[in-house]
Each structure stands twice: as C-alpha cells, then as structure tokens.
Design a protein around this motif. Structure first.
Motif, short mmCIF file in Angstrom:
data_model
loop_
_atom_site.label_atom_id
_atom_site.label_comp_id
_atom_site.label_asym_id
_atom_site.label_seq_id
_atom_site.Cartn_x
_atom_site.Cartn_y
_atom_site.Cartn_z
N MET A 488 -11.45 59.40 19.20
CA MET A 488 -10.77 60.04 17.78
C MET A 488 -9.60 59.19 17.11
O MET A 488 -9.69 59.19 15.99
CB MET A 488 -10.05 61.42 18.51
N LEU A 489 -9.15 58.32 17.97
CA LEU A 489 -8.22 57.50 17.27
C LEU A 489 -8.94 56.33 16.38
O LEU A 489 -8.44 55.80 15.35
CB LEU A 489 -7.25 56.60 18.54
N LEU A 490 -9.92 55.94 16.91
CA LEU A 490 -10.83 54.97 16.08
C LEU A 490 -11.10 55.50 15.02
O LEU A 490 -11.27 54.80 13.87
CB LEU A 490 -12.20 54.36 17.07
N LEU A 491 -11.92 56.42 15.02
CA LEU A 491 -12.20 57.19 13.59
C LEU A 491 -11.09 57.56 12.74
O LEU A 491 -11.32 57.53 11.37
CB LEU A 491 -12.96 58.54 14.20
N GLU A 492 -9.98 57.65 13.27
CA GLU A 492 -8.87 58.01 12.43
C GLU A 492 -8.44 56.47 11.79
O GLU A 492 -8.08 56.50 10.45
CB GLU A 492 -7.73 58.75 13.07
N MET A 493 -8.56 55.56 12.53
CA MET A 493 -8.29 54.31 11.97
C MET A 493 -9.38 53.78 10.80
O MET A 493 -8.88 53.24 9.78
CB MET A 493 -8.20 52.97 13.00
N VAL A 494 -10.70 54.23 10.96
CA VAL A 494 -11.69 54.04 10.17
C VAL A 494 -11.25 54.89 8.70
O VAL A 494 -11.40 54.40 7.91
CB VAL A 494 -12.84 54.34 10.55
N GLY A 495 -11.09 56.04 9.07
CA GLY A 495 -10.96 57.28 7.64
C GLY A 495 -9.47 56.85 7.24
O GLY A 495 -9.15 57.52 6.09
N GLY A 496 -8.55 56.65 7.91
CA GLY A 496 -7.04 56.55 7.31
C GLY A 496 -6.64 57.89 7.20
O GLY A 496 -5.60 58.08 6.48
#
Length: 608
Positions: A488-496
């Motif tokens: 989930m942290l990675l996907l938030e980094m991707v989407g901002g």
C-alpha cells in the motif's frame, strides 16, 4: 487452639462486624471535600494530595489547600494556579494566578507532560520583549502586569517574522519564547483547561460518582460518596467508637494505600528489570532533568502522536536527537518496553537508531537519532507542482531502502520482528533522503519458525491493514501482513495520494484497483512523468505494490523476493492477478477501508 483464644477471636469478630459500617463511614478517606466553604468541590478524578491517598484520584490531578484556604493546582513545571471553578460534567477547570500576572507563568508552563489541555484549540507561539517606556504606544501587545524598573513587557506573535516592520520594537530586548498557547491568554486573567481522560462526564450527568476500575484500566460509575464535613460532630458515642477502632482504621487505610500503589510499583519493577536485562546493548540512560536540558525545556516540538510528543534535542555541540516523551499519566509502560525492547536490538541503516532512554520514576522518554528531512508522507502527499520533488529515481531508492529494512526485521534479527504499522508517516528521511523505519509501538516479537501470530483484535492504521488482520477468514496473521502494508505504501508513492482518497474521481476512489485495471489493459500510467526512464520505474513500483497487496497472504511474496524485484529489471516483472476479488461489482476491502478510513486501532493484547 484453646477455648480462650477461640472466644477472643469470636468477640473481636462480632465487635468488628457490628461497628465496621460506622467505622468505614467515619474514616472514608476518599469522600468529597473542599478547602473552604463555597470553594471548588474536590472529588475524583481530583484528590487533596496532602489529605488523601493516591488511589482517591487520577495521576496528575493533585490539588492542595494553601494557607489562605484556596484550592491550588500545580502544573508542569512548578506553575501554581488557584482553582476558581471545576465543571465535572464538561470536564473543564478555570484557574487564575494569585500573583495577578498570568502571562509571567507562561515562561514556565508546558502541558505536554500534563493530562490537561487548553480549552481554546487555536494555539500560537509567541515572543516576549522587554522594552523601554518609549515604546508604550503599543497598547495592543502590552502585558497587563506592573512594569519593572520603568520597563514594560510586550508579547508578539512569532508568526510575524518582521518584528521591526509591524511593531516599533526599537530599544527592545527579546527575553523569552512562549510555547504554543491561546493568544488571548496574554490579556485574560483566567486560564481555562479541560481534560479528556479519565472520562467521567457521563457519570456526573447520571448523578453518580466516577472511580477507577479494579484493574486501573478504565472507570465506572457508582453511587455518590458521602460528603466529608469538616465541622466537629456532636455525637460523642460515634466519636468514641471511631477512637476505639482507630488502630483498625489505620490498618484499613494502609491497605487501601498499598493496594492502590501496588500496580504502579509492579509496572515500575517490570520496567527496571527489563532495562537491567538490556544494559549490554549500551543505550544511554538519561535522567528526566537531563531530558529537560537536552530539549531546552521542551522548547521545539517536532510532532505529537497517540503515545507521546516528540521534541528536538541537542545531545552535544554537533549532534541532535529526537526526544519522544511518553504520556506518563496513562498506560502501564507496555509501549515503552515494546519500543525499547524492539529497537534496542536493531542495528540497520534503514531503521532509526535508539540513542538512549529515560525511565525516571514514572516519567519515560526515548531518544532517537535526529533525521532532518521529516517523514516520507511530507513528500508524496503534496499538492500541485510540489508533488514528487525527489524524482522517481530517488523514490525508487527510498522504496528499496524501506524493503531492505523490513526484510532485516523479518529475517536479520535473532527474533522475527513484525512492525504492524508500515506507512509513509513512519518512514523518516535523513540528510541524504535515505529512509529509516520508526515507531515500533505496535511491533511484536516472534520466533522465525512460527507460522503465524495469534491476536485478539486488529492493530495498525486503516488503509494499510492486511485483510487477515481484520478477519481471520483470510488466513493467519504473519510477516506477510507487513508485506501488505508495504505494498500500500508503494502504491501511494506511485499515485501521490492516499490509497482510498474519496476526493478522487469515482473510477479512481480505490486507487490500487484503478492501477491494476490500467496495467492489465496495457495502458501506461501517465503520472507526473518527466523523463523516459521514469515510466519504467513507475511501472515497476506499481507491479511490485500489486503483488504485495494480494488478498490472501500465501499469494504475497516475502520481503526478500520484494527486494529482488525492486533491484531487478522492471521490464521482466510478471503482472500479478487481480489483488482484490470483486463480488457483485463491488470491492469488499475497499468498502472496509471506506467505512473505517479515519480510524486508528489501539494496541491489543496477545494470545500465544
């Protein structure tokens, strides 16, 4: 046993049985009292510290009567104010300075180590100036206290960084910075505070009395206690009976004091034994006085969380630290032992380092290395043009560093450490923007051979909690739960943005689902791409994140495999299955996160 002894025991028993109700009623040391007629009534959670034992009140709620029979409350640090009124229903207390200059007390007031809070939520930093009489045209900012030797004190809001432009401060000297306070306190005579714990307002509304549970973990409502009256009684018979049983009453009072302090002493003994066991790790032990000196009397606050407040500290001329002062008026020290016991045995470049700790009585603090660039959350959740100022190459390095840190926690220590709260807020960045995992208050130690962890309820932050932590129907809780949070942290980094941001377009509310649909249809993720290689990095982070958030724990990779995927060529990564099964066109876990998106789950007890 002889007949004489038996008869003596029987007589004593019957005598005590007949008169013990009268005795207990006369010697109830927790009855309601006051310092003077018409003054504030003192009852739980408050107590008269010089007349009543500790079990009569809640920690930090100590009052006493001064020579003028006024009710006095002492706040950190040595700020003594007279109580004008206590509202037990709304849990507010009104105070005033007997010396007539409340602003002078702001130089020493710090509520971070107190159960009380300002009633006004709008708090400001301020600066005190000592000015000559020539500046007395600044009537708005003058402190309404008598001038000293022809000089006057002025309070200026610290958000005004151009003092000389906005205020005529010639011939003025800056003498002190004021901690965050309601600005109107400078001009008012009274100080209004409230408290949130213990919560007793519902008992007061029902006309009942509030007191601690037997295990000291909460409160309950009981019948109102008898009001203690200071006038001498006219009933000589009752006085004689009380006098006859004075020795028995003394024993009863001693027993109450002993039973109330026993839990605190046991908790303190547990902490001391734990710290003795960890002396070999050589973290520095600070006294509370040293903590105050390091933080310059807690003058610079870095942040505040559920377990305490973090201040910037200066360990030497060139070395700074982050000092986390734990809330010392609640809990049994469990979070202190968990964090020291976990982080004290960790030595990894991607895990924050514990410099020392403070266990001075019931005051506890943790001292970490100071990381100047704050948390990852500040960089990936920015708006507009300020988003992703680090660049995708640096974000990839940060993601790899976090993964290596989690892998170390799972496999590199003697015991496996499950963090249970991996999220951007708990990833700090050093001066080179290298990531370090912090905040081990929810962590749990377990054997590497252990296939799962038994828990009685969920723990963590909604939006990052794996499905099996919310419901055991999806599998056993294990290190794969941290893998899910990292995904989930990675996907938030991707989407901002947050993974369940309800302000987004309807088709993008559950962002992981939207990313999967885009990639499975062969479309590019055109998200803040500036260079050609950015698209490859972006796609790699997204695919790895989708692998990590697979619905069932067995379908997720270990952190060792995650590190290998992040270090490898993004073009060779296989697209994962749909991470979240859909039922009737709805996404069930998205619904879970949507309902609980702003909820913090508390630390839970463990069942081994």
């Amino acid at each position: 046993m002889t007949l004489k002894i038996k008869m003596s025991i029987f007589i004593c028993y019957m005598f005590f049985l007949l008169f013990s109700p009268l005795l207990i009623a006369g010697l109830d040391d927790c009855t309601t009292t006051w310092c003077s007629k018409g003054g504030p009534i003192i009852r739980f959670p408050f107590r008269n510290k010089f007349q009543q034992p500790e079990h009569c009140g809640y920690p930090g709620f100590n009052l006493y009567c001064n020579k003028s029979n006024e009710t006095v409350l002492e706040l950190p640090f040595s700020v003594k104010l007279v109580v004008k009124k206590i509202d037990y229903v709304s849990q507010n207390i009104q105070l005033y300075d007997p010396d007539g200059c409340l602003p002078q007390k702001l130089l020493y007031l710090n509520l971070s180590a107190s159960p009380f809070h300002f009633l006004d939520i709008h708090l400001y930093y301020g600066v005190l100036f000592n000015c000559s009489a020539a500046n007395r045209d600044m009537d708005y900012d003058i402190i309404p206290c008598p001038a000293v030797l022809g000089y006057q004190l002025y309070a200026i809001p610290s958000y005004s960084d151009k003092y000389t432009d906005e205020y005529p401060l010639t011939s003025c000297t800056k003498i002190h910075e004021i901690s965050p306070v309601p600005w109107n306190i400078v001009y008012q005579k009274d100080l209004h505070l409230n408290w949130s714990e213990p919560y007793c307002g519902h008992c007061e509304v029902q006309g009942k009395f509030c007191s601690l549970d037997t295990n000291k973990s909460g409160t309950h409502c009981t019948s109102k206690p008898k009001i203690h009256r200071s006038e001498p009684r006219g009933d000589l018979i009752a006085g004689g009976i009380i006098g006859a049983f004075l020795s028995v009453g003394t024993l009863v009072a001693l027993y109450y004091v002993y039973s109330s302090s026993r839990i605190k002493k046991e908790n303190q003994a547990t902490i001391e034994k734990f710290l003795e066991d960890y002396r070999a790790l050589k973290p520095t032990r600070f006294s509370y006085a040293e903590i105050r000196k390091i933080t310059n009397q807690f003058s610079e606050k870095l942040g505040e969380g559920g377990y305490g407040t973090v201040y910037k500290g200066k360990l030497s001329n060139e070395i700074y630290g982050a000092v986390k002062v734990l809330n010392n008026f609640k809990g049994n020290g469990e979070e202190f032992i968990i964090e020291v016991g976990t982080i004290g045995r960790i030595h990894h470049v991607n895990v924050v380092r514990l410099v020392g700790y403070c266990a001075d009585g019931f005051r506890r603090a943790l001292v970490y290395e100071f990381l100047p660039n704050d948390s990852l959350e500040k960089f990936i959740f920015r708006d507009g043009s300020k988003r992703n100022t680090l660049g995708w190459t640096k974000l990839q390095d940060i993601a790899l560093g976090i993964a290596k840190g989690i892998e170390y926690l799972h496999q590199g220590c003697d015991q496996q450490i499950l963090h249970f709260d991996i999220k951007p807020h708990n990833i700090l960045l050093d001066h080179n923007f290298n990531p370090k995992i912090c905040d081990f208050g929810l962590a749990k130690l377990c054997c590497k051979e252990q296939s799962g962890v038994s828990m009685t309820a969920a723990r963590g932050t909604i939006g990052y909690i794996a499905p099996e932590v919310l419901s055991r129907n999806f599998g056993r809780v294990s290190y794969k739960s941290d893998v899910y949070s990292f995904g989930m942290l990675l996907l938030e980094m991707v989407g901002g943005r947050k993974n369940n941001d309800l302000t987004a377009n309807a088709s993008q509310v559950y962002f992981p689902e939207w990313i999967f649909n885009q990639l499975s249809q062969g479309e590019e993720l055109h998200i803040r791409i500036e260079e050609g290689d950015d698209a490859i990095i972006l796609k790699k982070l997204a695919i790895v994140g989708l692998w990590c958030i697979q619905w069932y724990p067995t379908d997720r990779p270990s952190m060792k495999v995650v590190v290998q995927m992040l270090e490898g060529d993004g073009n060779n990564l296989t697209m994962p299955p749909r991470p979240v099964p859909a039922t009737n066109g709805t996404n069930s876990i998205a619904g879970i996160h949507g309902r609980l998106r702003q909820t913090e789950l508390a630390v839970i007890s463990e069942v081994e």
